[in-house]
Design a protein around this motif. Sequence first.
Motif, PDB file in Angstrom:
ATOM      1  N   ILE A 206     139.009  30.101  25.199  1.00  0.00           N
ATOM      2  CA  ILE A 206     137.967  29.480  26.010  1.00  0.00           C
ATOM      3  C   ILE A 206     138.184  27.974  26.080  1.00  0.00           C
ATOM      4  CG2 ILE A 206     135.471  29.090  26.214  1.00  0.00           C
ATOM      5  CD1 ILE A 206     135.233  31.676  24.393  1.00  0.00           C
ATOM      6  N   SER A 207     138.026  27.410  27.256  1.00  0.00           N
ATOM      7  CA  SER A 207     138.105  25.962  27.437  1.00  0.00           C
ATOM      8  C   SER A 207     137.016  25.274  26.612  1.00  0.00           C
ATOM      9  CB  SER A 207     137.920  25.619  28.919  1.00  0.00           C
ATOM     10  OG  SER A 207     137.571  24.265  29.089  1.00  0.00           O
ATOM     11  N   ARG A 208     137.416  24.276  25.826  1.00  0.00           N
ATOM     12  CA  ARG A 208     136.439  23.543  25.017  1.00  0.00           C
ATOM     13  C   ARG A 208     135.438  22.819  25.914  1.00  0.00           C
ATOM     14  NH1 ARG A 208     136.526  18.548  21.525  1.00  0.00           N
ATOM     15  NH2 ARG A 208     138.563  18.052  22.423  1.00  0.00           N
ATOM     16  N   ARG A 209     135.890  22.346  27.075  1.00  0.00           N
ATOM     17  CA  ARG A 209     134.980  21.679  28.009  1.00  0.00           C
ATOM     18  C   ARG A 209     133.918  22.642  28.516  1.00  0.00           C
ATOM     19  NH1 ARG A 209     134.509  21.993  33.101  1.00  0.00           N
ATOM     20  NH2 ARG A 209     136.505  23.077  33.344  1.00  0.00           N
ATOM     21  N   VAL A 210     134.347  23.863  28.884  1.00  0.00           N
ATOM     22  CA  VAL A 210     133.384  24.863  29.356  1.00  0.00           C
ATOM     23  C   VAL A 210     132.416  25.242  28.242  1.00  0.00           C
ATOM     24  CG1 VAL A 210     133.141  27.262  30.129  1.00  0.00           C
ATOM     25  CG2 VAL A 210     134.847  25.777  31.190  1.00  0.00           C
ATOM     26  N   LEU A 211     132.944  25.400  27.024  1.00  0.00           N
ATOM     27  CA  LEU A 211     132.092  25.717  25.881  1.00  0.00           C
ATOM     28  C   LEU A 211     131.006  24.659  25.710  1.00  0.00           C
ATOM     29  CD1 LEU A 211     131.540  27.495  23.372  1.00  0.00           C
ATOM     30  CD2 LEU A 211     133.146  26.057  22.120  1.00  0.00           C
ATOM     31  N   ARG A 212     131.395  23.403  25.860  1.00  0.00           N
ATOM     32  CA  ARG A 212     130.428  22.302  25.740  1.00  0.00           C
ATOM     33  C   ARG A 212     129.437  22.325  26.906  1.00  0.00           C
ATOM     34  NH1 ARG A 212     133.704  18.132  26.715  1.00  0.00           N
ATOM     35  NH2 ARG A 212     133.057  18.179  28.903  1.00  0.00           N
ATOM     36  N   ASP A 213     129.943  22.538  28.119  1.00  0.00           N
ATOM     37  CA  ASP A 213     129.089  22.466  29.306  1.00  0.00           C
ATOM     38  C   ASP A 213     128.019  23.557  29.326  1.00  0.00           C
ATOM     39  OD1 ASP A 213     130.553  20.297  30.133  1.00  0.00           O
ATOM     40  OD2 ASP A 213     131.681  21.374  31.689  1.00  0.00           O
ATOM     41  N   ILE A 214     128.325  24.721  28.764  1.00  0.00           N
ATOM     42  CA  ILE A 214     127.337  25.807  28.796  1.00  0.00           C
ATOM     43  C   ILE A 214     126.476  25.843  27.538  1.00  0.00           C
ATOM     44  CG2 ILE A 214     128.755  27.206  30.345  1.00  0.00           C
ATOM     45  CD1 ILE A 214     129.556  28.938  28.017  1.00  0.00           C
ATOM     46  N   GLY A 215     126.632  24.838  26.671  1.00  0.00           N
ATOM     47  CA  GLY A 215     125.715  24.693  25.550  1.00  0.00           C
ATOM     48  C   GLY A 215     126.137  25.335  24.247  1.00  0.00           C
ATOM     49  N   GLY A 216     127.408  25.684  24.124  1.00  0.00           N
ATOM     50  CA  GLY A 216     127.900  26.220  22.854  1.00  0.00           C
ATOM     51  C   GLY A 216     127.293  27.574  22.516  1.00  0.00           C
ATOM     52  N   PHE A 217     127.281  27.882  21.215  1.00  0.00           N
ATOM     53  CA  PHE A 217     126.786  29.174  20.743  1.00  0.00           C
ATOM     54  C   PHE A 217     125.286  29.112  20.491  1.00  0.00           C
ATOM     55  CE2 PHE A 217     131.256  29.034  19.654  1.00  0.00           C
ATOM     56  CZ  PHE A 217     131.702  30.272  20.067  1.00  0.00           C
ATOM     57  N   LYS A 218     124.612  30.221  20.723  1.00  0.00           N
ATOM     58  CA  LYS A 218     123.164  30.300  20.556  1.00  0.00           C
ATOM     59  C   LYS A 218     122.832  31.122  19.308  1.00  0.00           C
ATOM     60  CE  LYS A 218     122.611  28.188  24.524  1.00  0.00           C
ATOM     61  NZ  LYS A 218     122.144  26.787  24.594  1.00  0.00           N
ATOM     62  N   LYS A 219     122.088  30.523  18.392  1.00  0.00           N
ATOM     63  CA  LYS A 219     121.852  31.164  17.099  1.00  0.00           C
ATOM     64  C   LYS A 219     120.937  32.375  17.181  1.00  0.00           C
ATOM     65  CE  LYS A 219     118.121  27.983  15.734  1.00  0.00           C
ATOM     66  NZ  LYS A 219     117.707  26.988  14.718  1.00  0.00           N
ATOM     67  N   GLU A 220     120.131  32.485  18.257  1.00  0.00           N
ATOM     68  CA  GLU A 220     119.186  33.600  18.340  1.00  0.00           C
ATOM     69  C   GLU A 220     119.870  34.953  18.509  1.00  0.00           C
ATOM     70  OE1 GLU A 220     118.838  31.437  22.433  1.00  0.00           O
ATOM     71  OE2 GLU A 220     119.254  30.929  20.343  1.00  0.00           O
ATOM     72  N   TYR A 221     121.194  34.963  18.761  1.00  0.00           N
ATOM     73  CA  TYR A 221     121.889  36.225  18.990  1.00  0.00           C
ATOM     74  C   TYR A 221     122.655  36.724  17.767  1.00  0.00           C
ATOM     75  CZ  TYR A 221     120.661  35.060  23.737  1.00  0.00           C
ATOM     76  OH  TYR A 221     119.949  34.734  24.865  1.00  0.00           O
ATOM     77  N   GLY A 222     122.535  36.036  16.649  1.00  0.00           N
ATOM     78  CA  GLY A 222     123.211  36.490  15.450  1.00  0.00           C
ATOM     79  C   GLY A 222     124.696  36.682  15.687  1.00  0.00           C
ATOM     80  N   GLU A 223     125.208  37.829  15.279  1.00  0.00           N
ATOM     81  CA  GLU A 223     126.633  38.110  15.443  1.00  0.00           C
ATOM     82  C   GLU A 223     127.003  38.422  16.892  1.00  0.00           C
ATOM     83  OE1 GLU A 223     128.333  40.747  12.603  1.00  0.00           O
ATOM     84  OE2 GLU A 223     127.143  39.923  10.943  1.00  0.00           O
ATOM     85  N   GLY A 224     126.002  38.526  17.763  1.00  0.00           N
ATOM     86  CA  GLY A 224     126.276  38.728  19.180  1.00  0.00           C
ATOM     87  C   GLY A 224     126.474  37.430  19.939  1.00  0.00           C
TER      88      GLY A 224
END
Length: 574
Positions: A206-224
């Motif tokens: 995954i592009s690091r720029r895209v990862l940053r632009d879409i807000g990274g990982f969301k903790k409410e989804y646990g392992e999902g």
Amino acid sequence: MIKDKLFRAARFYKRHGLRNFMVHLIQKTLGVESDYNKWFLRHAPDKSALNAQAEIKLSFKAKFSVIVMAGSDSQQRLKGTFLSLTEQTYANWELLSIGREDQKLSDSGVVFVEYDKNSQIAEILNRAAEKCSGDYILFMQPGDQLAPNALFEIASEIEKGGYSAVYTDEDKIEASGIRHIDPIFKPDFNLDLLRSTNYISNSMVISRRVLRDIGGFKKEYGEGCILDLYFRIFESSAAIGHIPKVLYHSKQTSAKNEIAQIDHMKVLRDHYSRMGIDATVSGSNLDGILRTRFSTDGNPLVSVLIPNKDHIDDLDKCLNSLLNRSSYKNMEIIIIENNSTDKSTFEYYDRMSRTHKNISVMEYKGDFNYSAINNYGAGFSKGEYILLLNNDTEIINADCIEEMLGHCMRDEVGIVGAKLYYGDGSVQHAGVIIGLGGIAGHAFVSLKKGDSGYLNRENCTQNYSAVTAACMMTKKSIYESVGGLTEEMQVAFNDIDYCMKVRKKGKLVVYTPYAELFHYESKSRGQDDTPEKARRFNSEVERFAKRWPEILKDGDPYYNPNLTLVRPDFSIKD
């Protein structure tokens, strides 16, 4: 004999290097070499190819950051992951290891990211991503390995296609580390399959720029949280590529993630919410597979088109299933009569049309031409949606029409197909693969009812290049916009051609296993068993090939080129 064996052994060592040679030797000695493992070794690049690849200078200079989550027993496995990185033919990478201080690798080239044991996985991954210096990020489990050409192939694909995310095929390495098993040969990006099951699994860069632009990982989804990321990448309209090569090897484990399905359901529900899609998500009786039911609000009229010539026993069974078994009632049924000769057929038409106000009979007097007959019938239809249905079919589940309609009402969908069974309960149709058998063929033909098939694909809602018109729902507006079925294709491949025309307009073709019917197949028309019929069939093969040469040349994007085009069972190509 001994001389020949020594020669073959020396050749294998020269092609595959010392480590693969030793693994191969152990397998041969223990008698554990699998057919897939032989296939893998035969298709893996040899030592000379890897050396030549390492000398190639790509104009794409991106750096890859590989993030590995350590665990209590992962030190030795982490070293295996690190070793696979040191063997890459593309050298511009870094490794970040997430763990406690006592899990830190001694190698100074590894970036260590310490985490609090109370931190959520999303928080940990975000912290690691912040420490990355690479342009693209790959998340791996300790012990998982990359093929030595993996990063080179990924870099080449990104250079070629400008992708923001790329995934590859994968397999497992047995716990002993001796052999490769359980390959996962994936299609190109398949939205509805991803909504059914996490077919991408590992191996997404995954592009690091895209990862940053879409807000990274969301903790409410646990392992999902990684699966949630896949959906948000899609929602961002970022380009997603696929490399049909086995470049990711996961370590075999017997551990089962009991909360994975719960996480998946929440991920999927929130994905639909963000997209403004009215849908309900539920589990299924199969591990890792979810079912989505899309809303049919508005209760639109569905026009069912049924060509018929005599064979009223079959037609009566079909109509009774529509009238008495289907829970969806807002239908008009248009029987398109084509040159019947039995008096009883017309008596039956008269009786049914008088008894049921939603049944009408339209007479098409020309010679049999499946395309022209349906186009003629469509001209009388009043519904927003058209269901092409063979007279030798029978609905099995009451919500069959709702299931197809829910998908067909989606803006991005142009066609929906169903799961069809022979009379004995074996599969007759579970999607169409372009190129199978030469031009196109049904997936999973003759698979016994209850069998899972390849990776449970026959039980997953998914996108295909085509489905059969024996039971095919489509928007009337789309049907008219592409000129309906191509009348020059009288009998064969007209439905596949129609799917190709609709896909060319940017619409998806959906197969749903939750719309089930029996299909007693071609009783009205008979088989192509005369010279005239054979000539007609061959001419339609040629016509399809001329109309759609690209997909026959490049391969079906919803099928994997490593799988056979000789059998319908998704087995590995010889």
